[in-house]
Design a protein around this motif. Sequence first.
Motif, PDB file in Angstrom:
ATOM      1  N   LEU A  25       0.580  -1.186  -0.281  1.00  0.00           N
ATOM      2  CA  LEU A  25       0.213  -0.060   0.128  1.00  0.00           C
ATOM      3  C   LEU A  25       0.840   1.206   0.096  1.00  0.00           C
ATOM      4  N   ALA A  26       2.071   1.167   0.707  1.00  0.00           N
ATOM      5  CA  ALA A  26       3.037   2.370   0.751  1.00  0.00           C
ATOM      6  C   ALA A  26       3.541   2.525  -0.347  1.00  0.00           C
ATOM      7  N   ALA A  27       3.857   1.718  -1.177  1.00  0.00           N
ATOM      8  CA  ALA A  27       4.469   1.332  -2.504  1.00  0.00           C
ATOM      9  C   ALA A  27       3.062   1.985  -3.021  1.00  0.00           C
ATOM     10  N   ASP A  28       2.317   1.926  -3.240  1.00  0.00           N
ATOM     11  CA  ASP A  28       0.810   2.360  -4.012  1.00  0.00           C
ATOM     12  C   ASP A  28       0.844   4.182  -3.686  1.00  0.00           C
ATOM     13  N   GLY A  29       1.124   4.396  -2.695  1.00  0.00           N
ATOM     14  CA  GLY A  29       0.801   5.918  -2.185  1.00  0.00           C
ATOM     15  C   GLY A  29      -0.128   6.187  -1.187  1.00  0.00           C
ATOM     16  N   TRP A  30      -0.097   4.906  -0.427  1.00  0.00           N
ATOM     17  CA  TRP A  30      -1.304   5.395   1.032  1.00  0.00           C
ATOM     18  C   TRP A  30       0.251   6.166   1.795  1.00  0.00           C
ATOM     19  N   ASP A  31      -0.657   6.250   2.943  1.00  0.00           N
ATOM     20  CA  ASP A  31       0.160   6.510   4.143  1.00  0.00           C
ATOM     21  C   ASP A  31      -0.655   5.702   5.299  1.00  0.00           C
ATOM     22  N   VAL A  32       0.169   5.114   6.226  1.00  0.00           N
ATOM     23  CA  VAL A  32      -0.258   3.864   6.505  1.00  0.00           C
ATOM     24  C   VAL A  32      -0.293   3.326   8.193  1.00  0.00           C
ATOM     25  N   ALA A  33      -0.967   4.019   9.288  1.00  0.00           N
ATOM     26  CA  ALA A  33      -0.573   3.489   9.887  1.00  0.00           C
ATOM     27  C   ALA A  33      -0.633   1.801  10.862  1.00  0.00           C
TER      28      ALA A  33
END
Length: 250
Positions: A25-33
């Motif tokens: 998801l991070a690689a797809d442009g998401w910020d992640v908690a």
Amino acid sequence: MTRPVALLTGAGRSNGIAWAIATTLAADGWDVAFSHFGDYDRRMPLGGDPDRDPAALVAELQGLGARTIVLDADLADPSVPAQLVAEASAALGPITALVLSHAESVDSGILDTTLESFDRHFAVNTRASWLLLQAFAAQVPSEGGRVVALTSDHVVGNVPYGASKGALDRIVIAAARELASRGITANLVNPGPVDTGWMDDETRIALTAAQPSGRLGTPDDAARLVRFLVSDDARWVTGQLIVSDGGFSI
């Protein structure tokens, strides 16, 4: 451009499914908690390094351009799910994807499961998931959001785990209908046998032989499906329990 925010549970180990989902998801442009429970990861013989892996995941996510926050949380505490959502949204903004990948999983059958173990499995796997769904839905922005839960049908010899996952299935499918007016989709993924540190050599050989493809599933296999389900491409997919197991269950 503002990055969307995802909250993942159960991402404390580098060989786990949630770790692969987080980095995908991070690689797809998401910020992640993400949350993990260090005490559980240390008491279970699942590999990884519970004292170092969460910090390593933070570094990897930041290297992919994501803002991130890590939360060590015992989801058996009923006050914790709402706290996780509140802390994650305060740090990163409104959460638009909730990925439930946490689990209490201690093998025992009908005759040897203790009351304490049974109750803890349901507290973590079922009650906490319901409470996370509640808190997520309360803060989801007007454009809606996505819920994806990892599930399993492994119940023989693993009764409290399988039973609590079965209850989770029903809750998530209900959420697909009850939360649809808020623009929320809700789905489940059953990834089949994925070696995330729980298999011994005998189990690994037997399960590999039972796979039509001749290989076990990987965390990345599950992450690819979750990537789709939280995307806009999956806006018309909801209330589904998707068995993505390489044909194992055929």
